[in-house]
Write an enzyme that holds these catalytic residues in place. Structure first.
Site, mmCIF file in Angstrom:
data_model
loop_
_atom_site.group_PDB
_atom_site.id
_atom_site.type_symbol
_atom_site.label_atom_id
_atom_site.label_comp_id
_atom_site.label_asym_id
_atom_site.label_seq_id
_atom_site.Cartn_x
_atom_site.Cartn_y
_atom_site.Cartn_z
ATOM 1 N N CYS A 17 0.814 -1.219 0.000
ATOM 2 C CA CYS A 17 0.000 0.000 0.000
ATOM 3 C C CYS A 17 0.845 1.266 0.000
ATOM 4 O O CYS A 17 0.322 2.364 -0.200
ATOM 5 C CB CYS A 17 -0.940 -0.002 1.206
ATOM 6 S SG CYS A 17 -2.271 -1.215 1.068
ATOM 7 N N LYS A 20 0.689 3.548 -3.168
ATOM 8 C CA LYS A 20 -0.496 4.333 -3.522
ATOM 9 C C LYS A 20 -0.096 5.714 -4.027
ATOM 10 O O LYS A 20 0.905 6.289 -3.587
ATOM 11 C CB LYS A 20 -1.385 4.519 -2.286
ATOM 12 C CG LYS A 20 -2.303 3.363 -1.971
ATOM 13 C CD LYS A 20 -3.245 3.749 -0.830
ATOM 14 C CE LYS A 20 -4.281 2.680 -0.577
ATOM 15 N NZ LYS A 20 -5.235 3.085 0.482
ATOM 16 N N ASP A 50 -14.374 6.559 1.748
ATOM 17 C CA ASP A 50 -14.601 5.297 2.440
ATOM 18 C C ASP A 50 -13.857 4.160 1.747
ATOM 19 O O ASP A 50 -13.254 4.339 0.689
ATOM 20 C CB ASP A 50 -16.101 5.004 2.513
ATOM 21 C CG ASP A 50 -16.768 5.666 3.698
ATOM 22 O OD1 ASP A 50 -16.511 5.210 4.823
ATOM 23 O OD2 ASP A 50 -17.519 6.637 3.510
ATOM 24 N N ASP A 68 -8.516 -3.547 -4.890
ATOM 25 C CA ASP A 68 -7.231 -3.139 -4.320
ATOM 26 C C ASP A 68 -6.142 -4.026 -4.913
ATOM 27 O O ASP A 68 -6.314 -5.241 -5.008
ATOM 28 C CB ASP A 68 -7.242 -3.277 -2.792
ATOM 29 C CG ASP A 68 -6.363 -2.228 -2.119
ATOM 30 O OD1 ASP A 68 -5.226 -2.029 -2.597
ATOM 31 O OD2 ASP A 68 -6.796 -1.621 -1.130
ATOM 32 N N ASP A 91 -11.472 -4.458 2.879
ATOM 33 C CA ASP A 91 -12.372 -3.330 2.617
ATOM 34 C C ASP A 91 -13.833 -3.711 2.837
ATOM 35 O O ASP A 91 -14.641 -2.888 3.273
ATOM 36 C CB ASP A 91 -12.189 -2.822 1.184
ATOM 37 C CG ASP A 91 -10.891 -2.063 0.991
ATOM 38 O OD1 ASP A 91 -10.315 -1.610 1.992
ATOM 39 O OD2 ASP A 91 -10.458 -1.925 -0.167
ATOM 40 N N GLY A 139 -10.832 -13.439 -13.231
ATOM 41 C CA GLY A 139 -9.946 -12.293 -13.146
ATOM 42 C C GLY A 139 -9.500 -11.803 -14.505
ATOM 43 O O GLY A 139 -10.044 -12.183 -15.546
#
Length: 347
Positions: A17, A20, A50, A68, A91, A139
């Site tokens: 992360c 980002k 959110d 994500d 999430d 996917g």
């Protein structure tokens, strides 16, 4: 090159992360009148930052949708896939929901890394999905310059149990379900600073599923919930405060921390995302030492849940947490917003 000798983190410029886009740049990207799609059934869009979008089906149930993905934060392919999937599924739990299915997102440098390694990554993702009780149902993949993996996840939630940033209230106590310092420890490992006794600690925390979120959502006194990921505790707490129109007081000593994290910060094991987070949210903080700032802005990958809980629900929340092996201690509280005071005060 064998799968055992591969170092996935050497094939990417970012990690987890921490790669980002910074909140400041993201604000520029998302700032558009056309982004404000008006649909009365869209309960949660991107207005309050959110964790996922929520759509009301009109029958007492809402659908949660999130995605994500990121570049490797660990070298082991299976662990990378497992962490990325756990992070994406989180999430859904952070919104108070239950995941029902996922599809994979894979970018792979096919001329640099073998498809067998990519298979290990997807197997790690499939393992995390099984832990959450869902199928990895399909996917999409592309040939990319760097390895990327993640999920798009769909979940459901009783509409009245949706947890949003904007529903936090003054008077709530703040709880965090995982320790901070994931970005610091993974950076320390890259810099060959990590002590033997701290090996694997960050991976264990990142692989821990935030499945308790669905149970927390059933407690009336849990007013808001989010997961602490790439923007660090400061960023995600600030977004909760901004959405709800409150301010936060945080007890630094009460924050759970990974072993050795403060020592590694002093040694310079601070990821690049920390500075980007401070550049975006630092103006919302009160004065504090540099090492405190570096921990609060440390980008977490697959971090814990941040809960805003009314005092009368504290015992029920702690009892529920204990059922999942989580020991909770209040790290602060939310107070009414007052002009001229930092949005997040550290004591």
């Amino acid at each position: 090159m064998s799968e055992n000798s591969i170092r996935l983190t050497q094939y990417s410029h970012g990690a987890g992360c921490g790669c980002k886009i910074s909140p400041k740049v993201l604000e520029t990207i998302l700032h558009s009148e056309q982004a404000k799609f008006v649909d009365p059934n869209l309960l949660v869009g991107n207005e309050t930052r959110d964790d996922a979008a929520v759509y009301d089906l009109g029958n007492g149930t809402s659908v949660i949708s999130t995605t994500d993905f990121f570049m490797p934060i660990v070298d082991n392919p299976f662990d990378f896939g497992r962490i990325a999937a756990t992070n994406a599924i989180s999430d859904i739990f952070a919104m108070g929901g239950k995941p029902i299915m996922a599809i994979a997102i894979l970018g792979w440098p096919i001329n640099k890394l073998s498809p067998e390694i990519a298979r290990e990554v997807t197997e790690g993702g499939r393992y995390a999905c099984r832990q959450a009780g869902i199928a990895l149902a399909g996917g999409h993949s592309i040939d990319a310059t760097e390895p990327i993996f993640g999920l798009a996840v769909t979940g459901i939630v009783p509409t009245e149990r949706v947890k949003k940033n904007s529903t936090a209230q003054a008077g709530c106590k703040l709880f965090l379900t995982k320790p901070l310092g994931i970005g610091v420890l993974t950076t320390a490992e890259k810099k060959s600073l990590l002590k033997p006794e701290h090996q694997g600690l960050a991976t264990e925390v990142m692989c821990r599923m935030n499945i308790a979120g669905a149970s927390f959502a059933n407690i009336e006194g849990v007013k808001a919930m989010t997961d602490v990921t790439g923007f660090g505790l400061l960023g995600h707490l600030s977004e909760m405060c901004q959405g709800a129109g409150v301010q936060a007081r945080v007890d630094y000593d009460a924050i759970p921390k990974l072993p050795g994290v403060e020592e590694y910060i002093k040694l310079g094991a601070v990821p690049g995302g920390t500075e980007r987070n401070f550049a975006s949210y630092g103006h919302l903080m009160g004065e504090m030492p540099r090492e405190v700032r570096d921990l609060l802005c440390d980008p977490q990958t697959s971090g814990g849940l941040l809960l805003a809980v009314m005092p009368e629900a504290e015992n029920e929340v702690k009892a529920t947490a204990a059922e999942f092996g989580i020991e909770l201690t209040a790290i602060g509280e939310l107070v009414p917003a007052r002009g001229g005071r930092a949005m997040v005060e550290i004591r």
